[in-house]
Design a protein around this motif. Structure first.
Motif, PDB file in Angstrom:
ATOM      1  N   LYS A 186       5.829   7.802  10.860  1.00  0.00           N
ATOM      2  CA  LYS A 186       5.645   6.449  11.399  1.00  0.00           C
ATOM      3  C   LYS A 186       5.688   5.512  10.227  1.00  0.00           C
ATOM      4  CE  LYS A 186       4.001   7.654  15.936  1.00  0.00           C
ATOM      5  NZ  LYS A 186       2.613   7.395  16.829  1.00  0.00           N
ATOM      6  N   GLN A 187       4.886   5.922   9.195  1.00  0.00           N
ATOM      7  CA  GLN A 187       4.239   5.156   7.925  1.00  0.00           C
ATOM      8  C   GLN A 187       5.330   5.088   6.711  1.00  0.00           C
ATOM      9  OE1 GLN A 187       0.869   6.727   6.465  1.00  0.00           O
ATOM     10  NE2 GLN A 187      -0.462   5.534   8.163  1.00  0.00           N
ATOM     11  N   LYS A 188       6.373   5.865   6.932  1.00  0.00           N
ATOM     12  CA  LYS A 188       7.395   5.998   5.659  1.00  0.00           C
ATOM     13  C   LYS A 188       8.033   4.935   5.673  1.00  0.00           C
ATOM     14  CE  LYS A 188      11.289   8.989   4.543  1.00  0.00           C
ATOM     15  NZ  LYS A 188      12.446   9.924   5.034  1.00  0.00           N
ATOM     16  N   ASP A 189       8.595   3.971   6.348  1.00  0.00           N
ATOM     17  CA  ASP A 189       9.489   2.909   6.121  1.00  0.00           C
ATOM     18  C   ASP A 189       8.648   1.650   6.236  1.00  0.00           C
ATOM     19  OD1 ASP A 189      11.883   4.552   5.725  1.00  0.00           O
ATOM     20  OD2 ASP A 189      12.073   4.393   7.871  1.00  0.00           O
ATOM     21  N   LEU A 190       7.056   1.641   6.329  1.00  0.00           N
ATOM     22  CA  LEU A 190       6.213   0.497   6.255  1.00  0.00           C
ATOM     23  C   LEU A 190       6.359  -0.165   4.772  1.00  0.00           C
ATOM     24  CD1 LEU A 190       3.078   1.481   8.209  1.00  0.00           C
ATOM     25  CD2 LEU A 190       5.177   0.101   9.158  1.00  0.00           C
ATOM     26  N   PRO A 191       6.745  -1.471   4.681  1.00  0.00           N
ATOM     27  CA  PRO A 191       6.444  -1.984   3.306  1.00  0.00           C
ATOM     28  C   PRO A 191       5.218  -2.036   2.597  1.00  0.00           C
ATOM     29  CG  PRO A 191       6.601  -3.841   5.120  1.00  0.00           C
ATOM     30  CD  PRO A 191       6.912  -2.450   5.753  1.00  0.00           C
ATOM     31  N   GLU A 192       5.081  -2.077   1.477  1.00  0.00           N
ATOM     32  CA  GLU A 192       3.685  -2.302   0.497  1.00  0.00           C
ATOM     33  C   GLU A 192       2.880  -3.310   1.290  1.00  0.00           C
ATOM     34  OE1 GLU A 192       1.036  -1.253  -2.567  1.00  0.00           O
ATOM     35  OE2 GLU A 192       2.952  -0.238  -1.860  1.00  0.00           O
ATOM     36  N   ASP A 193       3.268  -4.384   1.568  1.00  0.00           N
ATOM     37  CA  ASP A 193       2.185  -5.566   1.955  1.00  0.00           C
ATOM     38  C   ASP A 193       1.529  -5.227   3.247  1.00  0.00           C
ATOM     39  OD1 ASP A 193       4.635  -5.774   3.336  1.00  0.00           O
ATOM     40  OD2 ASP A 193       4.498  -7.979   3.333  1.00  0.00           O
ATOM     41  N   VAL A 194       2.286  -4.198   4.043  1.00  0.00           N
ATOM     42  CA  VAL A 194       1.787  -3.698   5.357  1.00  0.00           C
ATOM     43  C   VAL A 194       0.910  -2.654   5.262  1.00  0.00           C
ATOM     44  CG1 VAL A 194       2.186  -2.709   7.766  1.00  0.00           C
ATOM     45  CG2 VAL A 194       3.632  -4.711   6.603  1.00  0.00           C
ATOM     46  N   LEU A 195       1.247  -1.565   4.298  1.00  0.00           N
ATOM     47  CA  LEU A 195       0.578  -0.402   4.167  1.00  0.00           C
ATOM     48  C   LEU A 195       0.813  -0.063   2.771  1.00  0.00           C
ATOM     49  CD1 LEU A 195      -1.340   1.746   5.354  1.00  0.00           C
ATOM     50  CD2 LEU A 195       0.716   3.272   5.760  1.00  0.00           C
ATOM     51  N   PRO A 196      -0.147  -0.004   1.990  1.00  0.00           N
ATOM     52  CA  PRO A 196      -0.229   0.155   0.135  1.00  0.00           C
ATOM     53  C   PRO A 196       0.369   1.702   0.307  1.00  0.00           C
ATOM     54  CG  PRO A 196      -2.086  -1.004   0.923  1.00  0.00           C
ATOM     55  CD  PRO A 196      -1.547  -0.669   2.170  1.00  0.00           C
ATOM     56  N   ALA A 197       1.048   1.921  -0.829  1.00  0.00           N
ATOM     57  CA  ALA A 197       1.334   3.199  -1.186  1.00  0.00           C
ATOM     58  C   ALA A 197       0.176   4.283  -1.339  1.00  0.00           C
ATOM     59  CB  ALA A 197       2.199   3.112  -2.769  1.00  0.00           C
ATOM     60  N   GLU A 198      -1.044   3.675  -1.899  1.00  0.00           N
ATOM     61  CA  GLU A 198      -2.075   4.623  -1.958  1.00  0.00           C
ATOM     62  C   GLU A 198      -2.747   5.223  -0.559  1.00  0.00           C
ATOM     63  OE1 GLU A 198      -6.636   4.464  -3.666  1.00  0.00           O
ATOM     64  OE2 GLU A 198      -5.429   2.503  -3.539  1.00  0.00           O
ATOM     65  N   GLU A 199      -2.508   4.259   0.455  1.00  0.00           N
ATOM     66  CA  GLU A 199      -2.938   4.804   1.751  1.00  0.00           C
ATOM     67  C   GLU A 199      -1.874   5.691   2.256  1.00  0.00           C
ATOM     68  OE1 GLU A 199      -5.217   4.014   3.355  1.00  0.00           O
ATOM     69  OE2 GLU A 199      -6.156   2.366   2.188  1.00  0.00           O
TER      70      GLU A 199
END
Length: 346
Positions: A186-199
């Motif tokens: 589910k998180q794969k295509d979320l942009p950086e401003d929605v979910l940071p790469a670190e998360e």
């Protein structure tokens, strides 16, 4: 909530890790101790700690769990701090996924007490305390797929494994793995401003930790093909997220070699353990002598007795230099076994 309750067993919520939930795999790997694979008998620690990377030997105290530092320390992804204007820590805020998740002071205390009980091998008590911690979190706004809940569930699965409650252990491990896989998709295509790469990386690393823990349990109950599959997935995650030279990647290469060797796949096992030994030397891995011991054992199984003896001697030398008495004794026993095999082959 039904899924988390089922994974925890008996209608309650499951237990968590020895550090604050959500700690990246790098920190988790640094605190794990003990021997790995059949060529390395474990030092004295609870079986649950071995399943879930407990506080056994093989790591310095400075590399132990974030549970050894007060809330608010700099280890791990979550940060705990007093809410503004409070004179006493009645409520604490945990910075987690999607913002601040409020933990009551009682929940924090329960969680830390659970950590202590787990580290001391008081597994029945740890189970109750982890369940209570999760119940309080799930009664609030914390979701079942929050990394904190999943890491606690993983800890509970390891407790059930040590208590030989096979069905509950497997249910717990599979709940963690399947939930994390769905979450990652589910998180794969979320942009950086929605979910940071670190998360995103932290969630993948928690999946790697779950796969590794389940693999060790499967290896202990002699389900070798399934253990191999879990190790392969865990190794891929560690390699992708942390790189080939990361200490955890080296350990997983060694572990995968162990389970391949146990199935008689000596050539494939050799390719993994040889690379692990090369990386351990290159990076000055703290457990290089253990990797060399596994390399020597696999060479012995391949009947390359001369090379096996040379590698065993190097492993023994390093173990003696590090003052690792258990490894020294084990390697000496392996050398004796090697001598018998060489004699029998003539």
């Amino acid at each position: 909530m039904a899924a988390a309750a089922a994974a925890a067993g008996r209608g309650s919520r499951g237990g968590g890790g020895p550090g604050r939930p959500g700690v990246p795999w790098a920190s988790w790997e640094e605190r794990r101790g003990g021997r790995r694979g059949r060529h390395h008998p474990p030092a004295e620690e609870s079986q649950a700690q071995r399943h879930e990377g407990g506080a056994g030997r093989g790591r310095s105290d400075s590399a132990r769990s974030p549970a050894t530092v007060a809330p608010g320390g700099q280890q791990g992804r979550h940060r705990v701090h007093l809410q503004h204007g409070e004179r006493a820590p009645r409520r604490l805020a945990l910075q987690g996924e999607g913002g601040a998740v409020v933990w009551s002071f009682r929940t924090v205390c329960l969680f830390q007490m659970a950590n202590v009980a787990f580290m001391q091998g008081q597994l029945d008590n740890a189970e109750k305390l982890y369940k209570a911690s999760m119940s309080y979190l799930l009664a609030g706004d914390t979701k079942e797929d929050d990394n904190a809940i999943l890491e606690m569930s993983l800890k509970l699965a390891s407790i059930y494994a040590s208590q030989k409650q096979h069905e509950l252990a497997v249910a717990g491990y599979q709940f963690c793995i399947l939930t994390l896989e769905e979450k990652i998709a589910k998180q794969k295509d979320l942009p950086e401003d929605v979910l940071p790469a670190e998360e995103k990386a932290n969630t993948r690393l928690l999946l790697g930790m779950s796969l590794d823990s389940y693999a060790r349990y499967l290896l202990n109950i002699n389900q070798l093909p399934a253990a191999q599959q879990m190790y392969e997935k865990a190794l891929q995650i560690s390699n992708d997220v942390q790189g080939e030279t990361h200490p955890q990647t080296v350990v997983l290469m060694n572990d995968l070699a162990t389970v391949l060797d146990a199935q008689g796949h000596y050539d494939e096992a050799y390719s993994y353990v040889k690379r692990a030994a090369e990386l351990a030397k290159e990076t000055e891995h703290s457990e290089e002598h253990m990797v060399l011991n596994n390399l020597a054992a696999i060479l012995m199984h391949k009947e390359d007795f001369l090379q096996a003896k040379q590698v065993y001697k190097e492993a023994l030398k390093q173990a003696q230099q590090k003052g690792d008495v258990v490894s020294v004794q084990h390697i000496q026993e392996e050398l004796a076994e090697l001598a018998k095999r060489r004699k029998g082959s003539k």
